[in-house]
Design an enzyme around this catalytic site. Structure first.
Site, PDB file in Angstrom:
ATOM      1  CG  ASN A  52      -1.719   1.184   1.445  1.00 52.55           C
ATOM      2  OD1 ASN A  52      -1.772   2.051   0.580  1.00 52.55           O
ATOM      3  ND2 ASN A  52      -2.385   1.280   2.590  1.00 52.55           N
ATOM      4  CD  GLU A  94      -3.529  -2.944   7.284  1.00 54.53           C
ATOM      5  OE1 GLU A  94      -2.389  -3.123   6.830  1.00 54.53           O
ATOM      6  OE2 GLU A  94      -4.232  -1.984   6.972  1.00 54.53           O
ATOM      7  CB  SER A 131       5.101  -2.320  12.090  1.00 55.05           C
ATOM      8  OG  SER A 131       4.756  -0.977  12.400  1.00 55.05           O
ATOM      9  CG  HIS A 171      -5.876   1.682   5.242  1.00 52.56           C
ATOM     10  ND1 HIS A 171      -5.372   2.685   6.038  1.00 52.56           N
ATOM     11  CD2 HIS A 171      -4.901   0.755   5.132  1.00 52.56           C
ATOM     12  CE1 HIS A 171      -4.136   2.371   6.377  1.00 52.56           C
ATOM     13  NE2 HIS A 171      -3.819   1.211   5.842  1.00 52.56           N
ATOM     14  CE  LYS A 205      -0.051   2.922   4.930  1.00 48.45           C
ATOM     15  NZ  LYS A 205       0.036   2.907   6.380  1.00 48.45           N
ATOM     16  N   GLY A 229       2.568   1.839  10.815  1.00 48.09           N
ATOM     17  CA  GLY A 229       3.578   2.876  10.663  1.00 48.09           C
ATOM     18  C   GLY A 229       4.316   3.214  11.951  1.00 48.09           C
TER      19      GLY A 229
HETATM   20  P1  PGA Z   1       2.705  -0.022   7.702  1.00 48.95           P
HETATM   21  O1  PGA Z   1       1.216   0.194   7.121  1.00 48.95           O
HETATM   22  O2  PGA Z   1       3.252  -1.241   7.044  1.00 48.95           O
HETATM   23  O3  PGA Z   1       3.439   1.240   7.316  1.00 48.95           O
HETATM   24  O4  PGA Z   1       2.571  -0.181   9.160  1.00 48.95           O
HETATM   25  C1  PGA Z   1       0.394  -0.900   6.875  1.00 48.95           C
HETATM   26  C2  PGA Z   1      -0.900  -0.426   6.275  1.00 48.95           C
HETATM   27  O5  PGA Z   1      -1.381   0.642   6.671  1.00 48.95           O
HETATM   28  O6  PGA Z   1      -1.471  -1.092   5.394  1.00 48.95           O
END
Ligand code: PGA
Length: 236
Positions: free
Chosen positions: A7, A160, A196, A91, A9, A166
């Protein structure tokens, strides 16, 4: 076979997305990797990519319309231009930062379900709920299934935890195992873990029972890291 999804983002440009997708595609071909791989670029980087059947480009979001007057949104007319038939819904950043309600999310889900889209549907609890305990955490997740048809064939769910996204923090193996087992009792479709995930922990995460793959944000934006994680996924 386990699934791996990236993803983006609000990261990568149109140009760097193209390079990323081409590189991943070549890697899958060269290594003869058959796992399902998804990439969710920004809306401005969607395009028609010549890729293998197991590499799917999806949209991080879209409104529940074909077209119309919805400033800042895209609809299926814009997705159809690039034959995009895969969407992320629910999400946590859309729920908690952009303020999408469960009602709106369910409406969007049903709109895209009716069109046969592959839906990656995300659920997960915030820290204050996790801290109360497992019963509350599961209750919170069940509420995120309100209005969601869990029998839809073209569904993938991603668990998640909001506090793990993040942040570099991940739940204990035991917690992931408990929550995935409970969710899997309700669904037959794949269940991904997200939050993460990175090169150093993906192998252990994929070994947890009922983890059918990963949805990765920050840890996947560097193409070399993503390729490494695809390779690890392929060994599971
Ligand atoms: P991350 O995000 O791997 O940066 O923690 C995961 C997500 O939001 O799908």
């Amino acid at each position: 076979m386990k699934i791996i999804a990236s993803n983006f983002k609000t990261n990568h440009t149109r140009k760097s997305t193209k390079l990323f997708v081409e590189e991943v595609n070549q890697f899958l071909e060269k290594e003869n990797i058959k796992n399902d791989v998804y990439v969710f670029p920004t809306a401005t980087s969607l395009d028609t990519f010549e890729v293998l059947d197991n590499l799917t480009i999806g949209t991080q979001n879209a409104y529940y319309v074909k077209n119309g007057s919805f400033t800042g949104e895209i609809g299926t007319e814009q997705l159809d231009e690039f034959n995009i038939k895969t969407i992320l819904i629910g999400h946590s950043e859309r729920r908690h930062i952009l303020g999408e309600s469960q009602k709106e999310i369910a409406y969007k889900y049903n709109y895209y379900k009716a069109l046969g889209y592959k839906i990656i549907y995300c659920v997960g609890e915030p820290l204050e709920v996790k801290e109360i305990g497992m019963t509350e955490t599961l209750g919170y997740i069940w509420n995120q299934f309100d209005g969601i048809d869990l029998e839809y064939d073209n569904l993938v769910i991603a668990y998640e935890p909001v506090w793990a996204i993040g942040t570099g923090k991940i739940p204990t193996t035991e917690d992931i195992e408990i929550i995935h087992k409970k969710i899997k009792k309700k669904i037959t479709q794949p269940l991904l873990y997200g939050g993460s995930v990175k090169t150093s922990n993906i192998s252990d995460i994929l070994d947890i029972p009922n983890v059918d793959g990963t949805l990765i944000g920050s840890g996947s934006w560097n193409v070399e890291d993503f390729k490494e994680m695809i390779k690890i996924t392929n060994t599971k």
